[in-house]
Design a protein around this motif. Structure first.
Motif, PDB file in Angstrom:
ATOM      1  N   GLU A  24      -8.990  -3.059   3.648  1.00 14.52           N
ATOM      2  CA  GLU A  24      -8.019  -3.628   2.794  1.00 14.52           C
ATOM      3  C   GLU A  24      -8.390  -3.257   1.217  1.00 14.52           C
ATOM      4  OE1 GLU A  24     -11.752  -6.477   3.221  1.00 14.52           O
ATOM      5  OE2 GLU A  24     -10.362  -5.438   4.478  1.00 14.52           O
ATOM      6  N   VAL A  25      -9.538  -2.607   0.944  1.00 17.40           N
ATOM      7  CA  VAL A  25      -9.787  -1.962  -0.447  1.00 17.40           C
ATOM      8  C   VAL A  25      -9.267  -0.530  -0.384  1.00 17.40           C
ATOM      9  CG1 VAL A  25     -11.570  -1.214  -1.921  1.00 17.40           C
ATOM     10  CG2 VAL A  25     -11.652  -3.168  -0.736  1.00 17.40           C
ATOM     11  N   VAL A  26      -9.149  -0.018   0.815  1.00 20.30           N
ATOM     12  CA  VAL A  26      -8.491   1.472   1.323  1.00 20.30           C
ATOM     13  C   VAL A  26      -7.357   1.280   0.855  1.00 20.30           C
ATOM     14  CG1 VAL A  26      -8.045   3.371   2.585  1.00 20.30           C
ATOM     15  CG2 VAL A  26     -10.416   2.530   2.590  1.00 20.30           C
ATOM     16  N   GLU A  27      -6.417   0.116   1.370  1.00 22.02           N
ATOM     17  CA  GLU A  27      -4.940   0.003   1.265  1.00 22.02           C
ATOM     18  C   GLU A  27      -4.672  -0.196  -0.284  1.00 22.02           C
ATOM     19  OE1 GLU A  27      -1.992  -3.717   2.493  1.00 22.02           O
ATOM     20  OE2 GLU A  27      -3.298  -2.673   4.040  1.00 22.02           O
ATOM     21  N   GLN A  28      -5.669  -0.892  -1.065  1.00 25.70           N
ATOM     22  CA  GLN A  28      -5.115  -1.230  -2.447  1.00 25.70           C
ATOM     23  C   GLN A  28      -5.430   0.315  -3.229  1.00 25.70           C
ATOM     24  OE1 GLN A  28      -7.221  -4.299  -4.489  1.00 25.70           O
ATOM     25  NE2 GLN A  28      -7.910  -5.021  -2.395  1.00 25.70           N
ATOM     26  N   ILE A  29      -6.303   1.063  -2.881  1.00 26.89           N
ATOM     27  CA  ILE A  29      -6.702   2.181  -3.594  1.00 26.89           C
ATOM     28  C   ILE A  29      -5.349   3.298  -3.321  1.00 26.89           C
ATOM     29  CG2 ILE A  29      -7.838   4.177  -3.822  1.00 26.89           C
ATOM     30  CD1 ILE A  29     -10.442   2.413  -3.127  1.00 26.89           C
ATOM     31  N   MET A  30      -4.989   3.295  -1.945  1.00 25.66           N
ATOM     32  CA  MET A  30      -3.949   4.141  -1.432  1.00 25.66           C
ATOM     33  C   MET A  30      -2.643   3.904  -1.790  1.00 25.66           C
ATOM     34  SD  MET A  30      -5.922   6.737  -0.627  1.00 25.66           S
ATOM     35  CE  MET A  30      -4.659   7.724   0.175  1.00 25.66           C
ATOM     36  N   GLU A  31      -2.308   2.842  -2.422  1.00 16.10           N
ATOM     37  CA  GLU A  31      -1.119   2.154  -2.404  1.00 16.10           C
ATOM     38  C   GLU A  31      -0.153   3.093  -3.067  1.00 16.10           C
ATOM     39  OE1 GLU A  31       1.075  -1.162  -5.367  1.00 16.10           O
ATOM     40  OE2 GLU A  31      -0.940  -1.475  -5.081  1.00 16.10           O
ATOM     41  N   GLY A  32       1.030   3.323  -2.372  1.00 16.56           N
ATOM     42  CA  GLY A  32       2.134   4.164  -2.922  1.00 16.56           C
ATOM     43  C   GLY A  32       1.937   5.744  -2.543  1.00 16.56           C
TER      44      GLY A  32
END
Length: 193
Positions: A24-32
């Motif tokens: 879920e943190v990776v997803e936030q960092i990689m957003e877009g």
């Protein structure tokens, strides 16, 4: 994992996962990031990477950020690796190895020197210029966190460890990206063994 066409973004995602960062943190960092392709403008690539570094700075501990970015280093093989290994094989003392690394501009940029404190300083450009440009993100419009620069520092660390035959700890001392072009890219290495 999402698909990332642009190599630098793909490698960032892989290194975040490899360091055990929560999905879920990776997803936030990689957003877009999946929207940035090989054909995206250099300005847009730099903008997204700057945003990702700000998110990393907010969401990850300094040691994790540093390890992730060092793992993103490029140009680790080929002629650079051959030159670095040769320094380690053909020269005995640390001082000799540093002197030869200093002459190996293709690998280490402008200079490699031993500081009075016994640390190794790598400068990719001479100090005192009017403006500095990041070779990785030359179209960055805004300053970008030094977190990004641990990638380039990881490149220098990889080759210096080969050349010097010593384990090193990396610190980004200054950065063209972080300073908005006012300072050169310099990396300071503590010799661990």
């Amino acid at each position: 994992m999402a698909y990332y066409e642009y190599g630098r973004i793909k490698v960032l995602a892989e290194n975040l996962a490899a360091q055990g960062v929560a999905p879920e943190v990776v997803e936030q960092i990689m957003e877009g990031g999946e929207g940035i392709g090989k054909g995206s403008s250099p300005e847009r690539k730099a903008e997204w990477l700057g945003e990702a570094m700000r998110r990393m700075d907010k969401l990850l501990a300094p040691k994790v950020r540093k390890t992730v970015r060092e793992g993103c280093a490029c140009c680790l093989g080929g002629k650079r690796l051959k030159l670095s290994k040769a320094i380690g094989k053909e020269h005995e003392t640390l001082e000799e190895r540093i002197a030869v690394a200093n002459e190996t501009r293709f690998v280490f940029g402008h200079s490699v020197s031993l500081t009075e404190e016994g640390k190794v300083l790598v400068c990719f450009s001479p100090e005192g210029l009017e403006h500095y440009r990041c070779v990785c993100l030359p179209k960055a419009k805004e300053p970008i966190s030094k977190t990004y620069c641990y990638c380039c520092g990881g490149h220098a660390k990889h080759h210096l460890q080969m050349a010097l035959g010593r384990k090193l700890e990396l610190q980004v001392r200054s950065s063209a990206l972080a300073s908005g072009g006012k300072k050169p890219c310099t990396f300071l290495f503590t010799i661990l063994d």
